[in-house]
Design a protein around this motif. Structure first.
Motif, short mmCIF file in Angstrom:
data_model
loop_
_atom_site.label_atom_id
_atom_site.label_comp_id
_atom_site.label_asym_id
_atom_site.label_seq_id
_atom_site.Cartn_x
_atom_site.Cartn_y
_atom_site.Cartn_z
N THR A 86 -13.74 62.06 49.37
CA THR A 86 -12.98 63.20 48.86
C THR A 86 -12.05 63.85 49.88
O THR A 86 -11.26 64.71 49.53
CB THR A 86 -13.93 64.29 48.34
OG1 THR A 86 -14.62 64.90 49.45
CG2 THR A 86 -14.93 63.73 47.36
N GLY A 87 -12.16 63.46 51.16
CA GLY A 87 -11.37 64.11 52.19
C GLY A 87 -11.90 65.48 52.55
O GLY A 87 -11.20 66.30 53.17
N TYR A 88 -13.15 65.74 52.19
CA TYR A 88 -13.72 67.07 52.40
C TYR A 88 -15.22 66.90 52.58
O TYR A 88 -15.83 65.98 52.03
CB TYR A 88 -13.45 67.95 51.17
CG TYR A 88 -13.94 69.37 51.29
CD1 TYR A 88 -13.14 70.35 51.87
CD2 TYR A 88 -15.19 69.75 50.80
CE1 TYR A 88 -13.57 71.66 51.97
CE2 TYR A 88 -15.63 71.06 50.89
CZ TYR A 88 -14.82 72.01 51.47
OH TYR A 88 -15.26 73.32 51.56
N VAL A 89 -15.82 67.79 53.34
CA VAL A 89 -17.28 67.83 53.43
C VAL A 89 -17.69 69.29 53.59
O VAL A 89 -17.02 70.08 54.26
CB VAL A 89 -17.81 66.95 54.58
CG1 VAL A 89 -17.35 67.44 55.95
CG2 VAL A 89 -19.33 66.85 54.54
N HIS A 90 -18.75 69.64 52.90
CA HIS A 90 -19.27 71.00 52.89
C HIS A 90 -19.56 71.48 54.32
O HIS A 90 -19.99 70.70 55.17
CB HIS A 90 -20.55 71.01 52.05
CG HIS A 90 -21.11 72.36 51.77
ND1 HIS A 90 -21.84 73.07 52.69
CD2 HIS A 90 -21.06 73.13 50.65
CE1 HIS A 90 -22.22 74.22 52.15
NE2 HIS A 90 -21.76 74.28 50.91
N ASN A 91 -19.34 72.76 54.58
CA ASN A 91 -19.47 73.28 55.94
C ASN A 91 -20.89 73.11 56.50
O ASN A 91 -21.06 72.85 57.69
CB ASN A 91 -19.06 74.75 56.00
CG ASN A 91 -18.97 75.25 57.43
OD1 ASN A 91 -18.21 74.71 58.23
ND2 ASN A 91 -19.75 76.27 57.77
N ARG A 92 -21.90 73.28 55.67
CA ARG A 92 -23.27 73.07 56.14
C ARG A 92 -23.43 71.64 56.65
O ARG A 92 -24.08 71.39 57.66
CB ARG A 92 -24.24 73.36 54.99
CG ARG A 92 -25.70 73.02 55.25
CD ARG A 92 -26.28 73.71 56.46
NE ARG A 92 -26.09 75.14 56.50
CZ ARG A 92 -26.55 75.93 57.49
NH1 ARG A 92 -27.22 75.38 58.51
NH2 ARG A 92 -26.32 77.22 57.47
N LEU A 93 -22.80 70.70 55.96
CA LEU A 93 -22.88 69.30 56.39
C LEU A 93 -22.00 69.04 57.61
O LEU A 93 -22.32 68.18 58.44
CB LEU A 93 -22.48 68.38 55.24
CG LEU A 93 -23.59 67.93 54.29
CD1 LEU A 93 -24.67 67.15 55.04
CD2 LEU A 93 -24.23 69.12 53.58
N ARG A 94 -20.88 69.76 57.73
CA ARG A 94 -20.06 69.59 58.94
C ARG A 94 -20.89 69.91 60.18
O ARG A 94 -20.84 69.18 61.18
CB ARG A 94 -18.82 70.48 58.88
CG ARG A 94 -17.87 70.12 57.76
CD ARG A 94 -16.55 70.86 57.82
NE ARG A 94 -15.85 70.73 56.54
CZ ARG A 94 -14.54 70.84 56.38
NH1 ARG A 94 -13.76 71.07 57.42
NH2 ARG A 94 -13.99 70.72 55.19
N MET A 95 -21.64 71.00 60.11
CA MET A 95 -22.49 71.36 61.25
C MET A 95 -23.59 70.33 61.46
O MET A 95 -23.90 69.97 62.60
CB MET A 95 -23.08 72.76 61.02
CG MET A 95 -22.05 73.87 61.02
SD MET A 95 -22.78 75.53 60.93
CE MET A 95 -23.36 75.57 59.23
N THR A 96 -24.16 69.86 60.37
CA THR A 96 -25.28 68.92 60.47
C THR A 96 -24.84 67.58 61.06
O THR A 96 -25.47 67.05 61.98
CB THR A 96 -25.91 68.71 59.08
OG1 THR A 96 -26.37 69.97 58.58
CG2 THR A 96 -27.06 67.73 59.15
N VAL A 97 -23.75 67.02 60.53
CA VAL A 97 -23.32 65.70 61.03
C VAL A 97 -22.77 65.80 62.44
O VAL A 97 -22.89 64.85 63.23
CB VAL A 97 -22.30 65.04 60.08
CG1 VAL A 97 -22.87 64.91 58.67
CG2 VAL A 97 -20.96 65.78 60.06
N ALA A 98 -22.16 66.95 62.78
CA ALA A 98 -21.63 67.11 64.14
C ALA A 98 -22.75 67.25 65.15
O ALA A 98 -22.70 66.68 66.25
CB ALA A 98 -20.71 68.33 64.19
N SER A 99 -23.79 68.00 64.79
CA SER A 99 -24.94 68.12 65.68
C SER A 99 -25.60 66.76 65.88
O SER A 99 -25.96 66.39 67.01
CB SER A 99 -25.95 69.11 65.09
OG SER A 99 -27.12 69.17 65.88
N PHE A 100 -25.73 66.01 64.80
CA PHE A 100 -26.37 64.69 64.89
C PHE A 100 -25.58 63.76 65.81
O PHE A 100 -26.16 63.06 66.66
CB PHE A 100 -26.50 64.08 63.50
CG PHE A 100 -27.21 62.76 63.49
CD1 PHE A 100 -28.58 62.69 63.58
CD2 PHE A 100 -26.49 61.57 63.38
CE1 PHE A 100 -29.24 61.45 63.57
CE2 PHE A 100 -27.13 60.34 63.37
CZ PHE A 100 -28.52 60.29 63.47
N LEU A 101 -24.26 63.75 65.67
CA LEU A 101 -23.44 62.86 66.50
C LEU A 101 -23.52 63.24 67.97
O LEU A 101 -23.71 62.39 68.84
CB LEU A 101 -21.98 62.88 66.04
CG LEU A 101 -21.05 61.96 66.83
CD1 LEU A 101 -21.33 60.49 66.49
CD2 LEU A 101 -19.58 62.29 66.56
#
Length: 483
Positions: A342-357
């Motif tokens: 979709t070219g978008y990701v929910h902000n809660r997931l932005r934090m989650t995937v960024a922390s994981f990486l």
């Protein structure tokens, strides 16, 4: 003598609350020449990414249609900005060039060069505030410097008066037919292979689409904003960020419309609290631009200099699996797949995937920043930089490094029934709620019932969450006392 003005549109693709356009209409001009100049080479590594280009194509289409409805038209040119403007000045006889200001480092440098070039050629220039509520140099600490922490920044600006939005024009002067334009298709913004279908089905770029999003948010989500904003399966946020990114709506339009809505609905303490919570997110956008303006190297370098020596892992395979949503961690994979589709990701997931990486995989934040830049329709240099440095623990108002999001706990808390994961990771659709965020812990019977073989139907976890957290903290210990 009749005078003519060029309006140089950039990330302000709207008619309402457009100060440069309004100033031109209020001036003594017999002709207004609107132009969009395609010059990605002038923005270096931060030219619009692939998803942004898809959005831009449709946004320019909508803006062009809106101008034509008022009797004008949008000229599209490409090349070096100064050369394009020189040519257009010669063709139109323009004596002035107006635009709305932007605040990222390369744009500031380019705009200064353009302004000086035009002044040297006796062309009047004027620029205006349209992209932010308050410009970065107008907000400072009591000591006279820039803010690095959001809360005092927001406290300093949240009660400042916000300019009243300007009305859209009812009509515009015709642009001479002899002044030519390149076709939008010639910019080749859309991909030749149609990977953008999900983006185009999800969004409605343009000024009308922006205001429809705002009204939908006010009607359906503002009253429950604090409750729903962190649940990615619910439409609890505004989805206005890509419209703000391209200036299809301005922040002061949002602020004033919210205040109007509160008046219309007889503001209560609860409604006020919800509105203030949302407006603080507009404040975060302001803060991101404030930080980028004052610390222009942060897209590439950590604000906290200690992190220049952080022992990042060089794991290309791990990065690729993260990008592809194949890490074996359901909440991470769901977020990354939503982003791709979709070219978008929910902000809660932005934090989650960024922390994981950055923490569990210990891949440098710049790699994630670049991936988001290419795949997000709302990729904004200020917001993207602030967000990634926040997640990595090395930026302004950054989360402490030891704050490492556990993606399984994030799923249990914010996607308790697994609706979000089931949508984006359909391999796990038949798994029970209690196992869906940690399928590697599910008993064999539960996996068999759900027709899942880990390693075949869905990956084994790429890392152990507890062990990788321990290793990340040990890596931080190596630099935390450096000056």
């Amino acid at each position: 003598m009749k005078e003519r003005v060029i309006i140089w549109f950039r990330r302000d693709l709207r008619l309402a609350d457009n100060p440069a356009l309004r100033a031109a209409l209020d001036g003594d001009f017999d002709s207004i020449v609107p132009v969009y100049i395609h010059a990605p080479h002038e923005l270096g590594d931060w030219a619009p990414g692939a998803a942004q280009r898809v959005w831009l194509h449709d946004s320019l289409t909508a803006f062009s249609d809106a101008l034509e409805a008022l009797g004008s038209r949008l000229l599209i040119r490409r090349g070096d900005t100064t050369d394009v403007l020189d040519t257009l000045i010669a063709e139109s006889g323009a004596t002035s060039v107006y635009w709305n200001r932007l605040y990222d480092p390369l744009t500031i440098a380019r705009d200064k060069k353009v302004k000086q070039h035009l002044a040297d050629n006796d062309i009047e220039t004027a620029s205006f505030k349209a992209h932010l509520l308050h410009e970065p140099w107008t907000v400072e600490t009591k000591q006279g410097g820039p803010y690095k922490v959001f809360t005092p920044f927001w406290k300093a600006i949240k009660n400042r008066a916000v300019d009243t939005p300007l009305a859209a024009p009812d009509a515009l002067p015709e642009v001479w037919s002899r002044i030519g334009s390149e076709s939008l298709a010639s910019l080749e913004l859309r991909p030749k292979i149609g990977w953008d279908r999900g983006i185009r089905e999800t969004w409605s770029p343009g000024e009308d689409g922006a205001h429809e999003r705002l009204e939908t948010f006010l009607a359906d989500a503002l009253e429950t904003y604090d409750e729903a904003r962190d649940e990615p399966a619910r439409p609890g946020t505004s989805y206005l960020s890509p419209h703000l990114r391209w200036g299809e709506i301005g922040p002061r339009q949002i602020v004033h419309r919210i205040e109007e809505w509160l008046d219309e609905h007889r503001e209560t303490k609860t409604l006020r609290t919800q509105a203030d919570s949302f407006l603080s997110e507009i404040g975060w956008r302001e803060f991101a631009h404030h930080v980028l303006y004052h610390f222009p190297t942060t897209p590439d370098e950590p604000l906290d200099a200690r992190f220049k020596d952080f022992p990042w892992a060089r794991d290309h395979e791990a990065l690729e699996r993260w990008q592809q949503g194949q890490t074996g961690i359901p909440m991470v994979d769901a977020g990354m797949r939503e982003l791709w589709e979709t070219g978008y990701v929910h902000n809660r997931l932005r934090m989650t995937v960024a922390s994981f990486l950055t923490k569990n995989l210990r891949v440098a934040w710049q790699h994630g920043e670049r991936w988001f830049w290419d795949t997000l329709v709302d990729a904004d240099l200020a917001n993207n930089t602030l967000g990634w440095q926040w997640a990595a623990g090395c930026g302004a108002d950054a989360a402490p490094f030891f704050r490492i999001f556990n993606p399984a706990r994030q799923g249990e808390r914010f996607d308790a029934n697994g609706e979000y994961v089931r949508r984006w990771v359909p391999e796990l659709a038949k798994l029970e709620d209690r196992h869906i965020h940690e399928p590697w812990k599910a008993p064999a019977k539960a996996l068999d019932t759900a027709n899942i073989t880990l390693g075949d139907d869905y990956p084994e976890p790429i890392v152990d969450l507890k062990e990788s957290r321990r290793e990340a903290l040990a890596a931080f210990d190596e630099i935390k006392n450096d000056k």
